[in-house]
Design a protein around this motif. Sequence first.
Motif, PDB file in Angstrom:
ATOM      1  N   HIS A  62       1.078  -8.104   8.340  1.00 50.57           N
ATOM      2  CA  HIS A  62       0.254  -7.389   7.640  1.00 50.57           C
ATOM      3  C   HIS A  62       0.675  -6.691   6.361  1.00 50.57           C
ATOM      4  O   HIS A  62       1.922  -5.964   6.428  1.00 50.57           O
ATOM      5  N   CYS A  63       0.093  -6.934   5.519  1.00 48.82           N
ATOM      6  CA  CYS A  63       0.674  -6.489   3.872  1.00 48.82           C
ATOM      7  C   CYS A  63       2.279  -6.720   3.586  1.00 48.82           C
ATOM      8  O   CYS A  63       2.855  -6.018   2.774  1.00 48.82           O
ATOM      9  N   CYS A 108      -1.866  -0.348   1.504  1.00 49.27           N
ATOM     10  CA  CYS A 108      -1.864  -1.278   2.930  1.00 49.27           C
ATOM     11  C   CYS A 108      -3.008  -1.004   3.805  1.00 49.27           C
ATOM     12  O   CYS A 108      -3.168   0.055   4.127  1.00 49.27           O
ATOM     13  N   ASP A 133      -4.262 -10.513   3.589  1.00 55.01           N
ATOM     14  CA  ASP A 133      -3.143 -11.025   4.511  1.00 55.01           C
ATOM     15  C   ASP A 133      -3.239 -12.720   4.529  1.00 55.01           C
ATOM     16  O   ASP A 133      -2.258 -13.441   4.704  1.00 55.01           O
ATOM     17  N   ARG A 134      -4.558 -13.149   4.960  1.00 54.97           N
ATOM     18  CA  ARG A 134      -4.765 -14.491   5.102  1.00 54.97           C
ATOM     19  C   ARG A 134      -5.280 -15.077   3.979  1.00 54.97           C
ATOM     20  O   ARG A 134      -6.399 -14.956   3.362  1.00 54.97           O
ATOM     21  N   TRP A 135      -4.544 -15.944   3.072  1.00 57.48           N
ATOM     22  CA  TRP A 135      -4.801 -16.396   1.725  1.00 57.48           C
ATOM     23  C   TRP A 135      -4.997 -17.756   1.933  1.00 57.48           C
ATOM     24  O   TRP A 135      -4.348 -18.596   2.224  1.00 57.48           O
ATOM     25  N   GLN A 141       4.405  -6.037   0.112  1.00 61.69           N
ATOM     26  CA  GLN A 141       3.563  -4.990  -0.824  1.00 61.69           C
ATOM     27  C   GLN A 141       4.897  -4.374  -1.735  1.00 61.69           C
ATOM     28  O   GLN A 141       4.332  -3.979  -2.770  1.00 61.69           O
ATOM     29  N   GLY A 183      -5.172  -6.464   4.057  1.00 58.21           N
ATOM     30  CA  GLY A 183      -4.390  -6.837   2.919  1.00 58.21           C
ATOM     31  C   GLY A 183      -4.124  -5.640   2.073  1.00 58.21           C
ATOM     32  O   GLY A 183      -4.156  -4.556   2.477  1.00 58.21           O
ATOM     33  N   PRO A 231       3.309 -14.791   3.116  1.00 58.94           N
ATOM     34  CA  PRO A 231       3.580 -13.583   3.940  1.00 58.94           C
ATOM     35  C   PRO A 231       3.880 -13.641   5.441  1.00 58.94           C
ATOM     36  O   PRO A 231       2.958 -14.503   6.034  1.00 58.94           O
ATOM     37  N   ARG A 260       2.982 -11.548  -4.310  1.00 60.64           N
ATOM     38  CA  ARG A 260       2.587 -11.374  -2.942  1.00 60.64           C
ATOM     39  C   ARG A 260       2.892 -12.569  -1.943  1.00 60.64           C
ATOM     40  O   ARG A 260       3.442 -12.664  -0.647  1.00 60.64           O
ATOM     41  N   TYR A 261       2.463 -13.769  -2.282  1.00 61.14           N
ATOM     42  CA  TYR A 261       2.588 -14.801  -1.692  1.00 61.14           C
ATOM     43  C   TYR A 261       3.582 -15.793  -1.564  1.00 61.14           C
ATOM     44  O   TYR A 261       3.536 -16.925  -1.050  1.00 61.14           O
TER      45      TYR A 261
END
Length: 461
Positions: A39-40, A58, A125-127, A43, A94, A36, A204-205
Amino acid sequence: MRLSRTSRRAPVLAALLLALTSTSFAGAGPAQAGAPTGHCARQDRLDVPGAAHQRSACLVDLTTAGLAGTPYTDMADQAGLAAAGTRNPSGVPGVQIDGYFPDGSRLNRTHGWDHDAQFVIRLPDRWNGGLVVTGAPGTRRQYATDALISDHVLAQGYAYAATDKGNTGPDFFTDGRSPGDAVAEWNRRVTELTLAAKIAARQRYGRAPARTYMTGISNGGYLTRWQLENRPGLYDGGVDWEGALWTTRGPNLLTDLPVTVARSLGQAGDEDLLAAGFAPGSEFLWPYHEKVYWGLTQKVFRAEFDPAYDRNCPGASAGSTPEQIFSACPSDAAYDLASRPASVRKALAKVALTGRIGKPMITLHGDLDTLLPIRQDSDVYAGMVGDRGRAALHRYYAVEAGTHTDALYDTYPDRLRPILPCYRSAFAALTAWVEKGTAPPADRRIPRPADGDVVNSCALG
């Protein structure tokens, strides 16, 4: 008719597995591929497979620091689990998805849904490419381990998923068609959520999780053991924090707790509890457990696995007032699992553990645990793992002065130590074991230090 029965749920789980298998390889490639961009992000693409209802939000902070007082957590359901001085991370933005899977029972009233099989999935957000899955301890609900587990793993970059296990509260045993069904559903709900959360993470990712870890405390620890024994292909490892031990003939709660009921009625003495496996030196914890845990736990699990023993207590309900809920059934003082019909062992067999884990697992257990005595639980389970030839996949740490819930440390800071910091160290040791090949310390007893911050620090080795 319950939708959670194996005959009806097998096609759903198979469809989830097929969807996961068909998408996992498409996400292979550089770690940044499909990530991503804000932010979010993505979604709008989130659709938890198999869910009957879901909603996403979010959020600027997925941790309890940001969620306290909002509908996105439940601080009351977390009460009593952590020591007051516990330091938790915060500031993890996230997406959160709340929802439920199809189910016929309605014991969980969270969000006003009056619907069981509720879940929460958090996607930071940071995965870091990982996923952590858990099930609620005790008979609590899906937000119970937000402060114990979710905050910590989210801050490290993991996605997180938790389930209410499909039935909640002191009347959980009323769910199901036959004895043992309610607890058996717990395991199916964890498998269901794990499959669905992996797909949600990919949505999401842009890629499936590279690592998935199962973990939990108490009944959540039991779920960890069961999943790594029966569904090892879904996970890369797990941390079992004082998991409940279920075996068909014992030891289990139905063999451990009747003596506590007998003692509360004056039919047994302190020496009988010690002979039954309760730890010498834990006597100062007995009055609290007698009021809060022992009678309630014995009667509801006996009602789950052996309802014919005393149909009038707890009957269809564990009670309508706190006094009734926490009280023991006098008949349980004489409960003897060995003399009960074969149907009881058949019910226990639905959920029994074997020790045959298929992925690395670390077990922690406090040596002053006064609900699940360590001698009758994790000591036995570690032996079962060894008997199955799986000792190389297992590490077992007994935590000196640890008990079942860390909040009791606030009452007895001179006698207890919280297990949470040891759990966090164990989780770090597990991930290093799985991802770097760094073997954790050998099985050992973790001593209580004479000084220092035992609330937020614990060295395994």
